[in-house]
Design a protein around this motif. Sequence first.
Motif, PDB file in Angstrom:
ATOM      1  N   ARG A  39       0.948  -1.306   0.083  1.00 39.12           N
ATOM      2  CA  ARG A  39       0.057  -0.075  -0.057  1.00 39.12           C
ATOM      3  C   ARG A  39       0.865   1.300  -0.058  1.00 39.12           C
ATOM      4  NH1 ARG A  39      -4.056   2.797   2.993  1.00 39.12           N
ATOM      5  NH2 ARG A  39      -2.307   3.186   4.693  1.00 39.12           N
ATOM      6  N   GLN A  40       0.457   2.336  -0.683  1.00 43.17           N
ATOM      7  CA  GLN A  40       1.237   3.460  -0.666  1.00 43.17           C
ATOM      8  C   GLN A  40       1.025   4.117   0.758  1.00 43.17           C
ATOM      9  OE1 GLN A  40       3.747   5.373  -1.151  1.00 43.17           O
ATOM     10  NE2 GLN A  40       3.165   5.601  -3.475  1.00 43.17           N
ATOM     11  N   GLU A  41       2.150   4.524   1.307  1.00 44.22           N
ATOM     12  CA  GLU A  41       2.097   5.250   2.629  1.00 44.22           C
ATOM     13  C   GLU A  41       2.501   6.544   2.338  1.00 44.22           C
ATOM     14  OE1 GLU A  41       1.770   3.927   5.457  1.00 44.22           O
ATOM     15  OE2 GLU A  41       1.515   1.995   5.477  1.00 44.22           O
ATOM     16  N   TYR A  42       1.892   7.513   3.035  1.00 45.31           N
ATOM     17  CA  TYR A  42       2.083   8.955   3.010  1.00 45.31           C
ATOM     18  C   TYR A  42       2.562   9.550   4.274  1.00 45.31           C
ATOM     19  CZ  TYR A  42      -0.725   8.873  -1.453  1.00 45.31           C
ATOM     20  OH  TYR A  42      -0.976   8.752  -2.589  1.00 45.31           O
ATOM     21  N   PRO A  85       4.490  10.999  -0.537  1.00 38.09           N
ATOM     22  CA  PRO A  85       4.586   9.731  -0.900  1.00 38.09           C
ATOM     23  C   PRO A  85       5.695   8.949  -0.319  1.00 38.09           C
ATOM     24  CG  PRO A  85       4.473  10.632  -2.964  1.00 38.09           C
ATOM     25  CD  PRO A  85       4.650  11.801  -1.838  1.00 38.09           C
ATOM     26  N   GLU A  86       5.506   7.935   0.659  1.00 36.35           N
ATOM     27  CA  GLU A  86       6.740   7.712   1.225  1.00 36.35           C
ATOM     28  C   GLU A  86       6.792   6.000   1.033  1.00 36.35           C
ATOM     29  OE1 GLU A  86       7.263   8.549   5.145  1.00 36.35           O
ATOM     30  OE2 GLU A  86       8.294  10.505   4.867  1.00 36.35           O
ATOM     31  N   GLY A 121       2.499   1.712  -8.310  1.00 37.46           N
ATOM     32  CA  GLY A 121       1.892   0.514  -9.302  1.00 37.46           C
ATOM     33  C   GLY A 121       2.148   0.900 -10.741  1.00 37.46           C
ATOM     34  N   ASP A 122       1.247   0.328 -11.384  1.00 39.23           N
ATOM     35  CA  ASP A 122       1.266   0.848 -12.863  1.00 39.23           C
ATOM     36  C   ASP A 122       1.331   2.193 -13.086  1.00 39.23           C
ATOM     37  OD1 ASP A 122       1.352  -1.985 -13.569  1.00 39.23           O
ATOM     38  OD2 ASP A 122      -0.835  -1.977 -14.007  1.00 39.23           O
ATOM     39  N   LEU A 123       2.150   2.633 -13.942  1.00 42.60           N
ATOM     40  CA  LEU A 123       2.532   3.918 -14.370  1.00 42.60           C
ATOM     41  C   LEU A 123       2.060   4.549 -15.608  1.00 42.60           C
ATOM     42  CD1 LEU A 123       5.668   4.712 -12.452  1.00 42.60           C
ATOM     43  CD2 LEU A 123       3.526   4.888 -11.482  1.00 42.60           C
TER      44      LEU A 123
END
Lengths: 442, 265, 99
Positions: free
Chosen positions: A190-193, A294-295, A302-304
């Motif tokens: 999961r993206q962590e912020y 975004p950390e 993910g897919d860019l």
Amino acid sequence: MSSDDTVPMDAIVVGGGPAGLTAALVLARAGRQVMVVERGEYCGAKNVGGLLYGSVLARLMPEYVREAPLERPVSRRRLTFLADTEEIALEFGAAAWSEPPFNHTHVVHRSQFDRWYAKQAEDAGANLIEGMVVDALLYEGDRASKRAVGVRLRGDEEFRAPIVILADGANCLVSESARLALGLRPGRVRQEYAIGVKEILGLPRGTIEDRFQLEPHQGMALDFFGVPFRGLIGAGFIYTARESLHLGFAARIESLARSGLTPNEVIEGFKAHPAVRRLIRGAELLEYSAHMIPEGGYDAIGDLHGPGVMIAGDAAGLVNFSLYKEGTNLAMESGAMAAETALEALKAGDTSAARLAAYRRRLEDSWVMSDLRRYRHVGEVLAGSPDLLDLYPRKAAKLLTDYFAVSCRSKSEVQREAWRAFWRGLPKLRAARDLWRARRLV
Amino acid sequence: MALTIAVVAREVWDTRDLSGTVLDENGRLRPGALPTRYEPEDLNALEAALRLKDAQGATVTVLSPGEVRQVDVAREALYRGADGAVRIAADPDELDDAALGALLAAAIRKLGSVNLVLVGTAVPDTAGSLLARHLAQALGWPAILWVDAIEETAADRVIARRAIEMGYESVEAPLPALLAIGVALLEDDPRAPRPAKAMLKLKLKKAEVPVWTPAELGIPDPAARCVTRRRRREPVPPRVIETRTVDPENEAELRAMLDSVRKGA
Amino acid sequence: MSNDESMPLTDKLYRTRYEPDAAHPHVRVDAEAYRRAGTKKLLKICPAEVYKPAPNDPEAVQTSHENCLECGTCRQAAPEEGVEWTMPDGGKGVKYRYG
């Protein structure tokens, strides 16, 4: 408005920050019609930063060091570990950092820098539309054939283009909706912020130079770890601008929520530490700001790319969250690479996902992903070893102050006691493990 | 006769939330201390003009005195649908409304065939709301001030509505005439000014905006037309408000606070 | 004002420029979701104190969107508390002079 009244666009960029403007600059220089949509009244109106890393910018605009609104170069850096009242600092710098190209690290006011950068993109031929919000992309086809074909501006018209570059920053509502609509895969984790909270503190130029021992053309970046951040996965900073200081902290949102502290309590605690208080004495608050970072690092990316779409900058999660804390140059590089990929795709007349996969390959083969891969475990290390930012620095600072305590006892007794105090309450095995893991931070 | 409308567009200091000192000790504006904006009442005037254009067809030309400082108001007007824009080379900060009125009147004559002039009322940065009067006088035209809305236009007259103490009144003037739009519109007001259109921005970003110099307008020394002179500006020292917190449970503290309030300390 | 003493957050926010859009809140909290979650993370996590307990009902939340710095922290910290967040209109909202 009749259809022959429209201006045909080769690409639309959502977001006028470092990533989006770089993409626009590269496309415009190649003679392509590109439109940048920025929701702020001007580019930079919503942006918060401190240090600009300009290595990519230097490649695109060798003269930026002379022309851009840069406040001060970072001539020296200082890492400070703060204990309750003690501190340990490591300071370093080089004469070369005070001369062009200043190690490509400058303190900037992003609101001013981004506006300047937008002007450069505009002068290169990009069409800048400020003060307009993109709520959603336009799509055509469904399921497998679904692709992005443009943007809808709130309260205004639809604009179409074969390529949309999403550079809508950390709080990326447009990218999120496009990911969903096009079924782009999220990252492995999961993206962590982190939340960054900052104050701009006004001080006379001379006071800043005296207090931080700077020549008029020099500047300094100070990072702070330890007690004021009360076990948060986070750290504080002070950067010297020309006539102000950037003072703030960034902390993992989830750790802040768990702590029950408010962001203002953290920043006030930081400012109240004796080692910080003396640096900001008499300063006047000019602006209070907050922004997300975004950390999650490499594994959260993910897919860019998707059919007709590429994602760049903070929206893509491209931040090197280690001691380096670089974001702007990764954003610019990704913007440039998205633009280069777009140029090839436009030339080939094929903007399918397969074609735009070249963007990901470019990133993977470059220093951007190489750095992010190298520091992919930083988040884990910090989350798994909370003592790194709290107990150990406290211990180390205490050791040093005890070691240098002047008294009528013999030095050997003082030293023995200092070491005894140091080991007391220190979980040795865990400390050894934590320190071994910490190598991944640098 | 079709309407040919001239609208004044001024770029004024945005004094809504000041931070830090704006004037230095010599009373000079600190560069960069103040942002600017499109004079909001002038924007309302533009909106009134564009509505006439939408409803019955009209040519709308914007006259913008002064060089662009931060907001290119002439272009902003084009992005909203004005047909043309002219910049008038002058420093509005150095001229009073009489001189500015003379310059604008000359520009309106140079445009030719203008039969309606719209201008906003509020002027935070100069001598105070006199531009409409001076401009009407310089043109020798009738003027209606504090206009809320334009009710009707015909070949030879305009009827405007404005708020008065008891309610509203409709006022008629023969064309050519000047109307000073005097309403601070709320966001949700149906008369609120429209935002810029992205498509017009795309197309008009590089459109030429001609600049007319005072000499071209037959007023080589506009400062000579000033009837008032600013002698100096001086900063007001910032007011320092000390706040104190008193423990409401502590009677002695409360008493001391009441005492100090009574003594005006 | 000197920084030797800590400044209340309301005074700090006063130093930040906004282009207000009082009539159109871009932040909303779903009252039911907020009550159901019961975690009240929003009250603490927001750097601009956009979220406060409602004066008449401590289990409800009151939002002051005009303070919002548009960082998005609330969306990440407490999605389960029913934050509904859209971008403010173009040019509206926070407008940094320094950034």
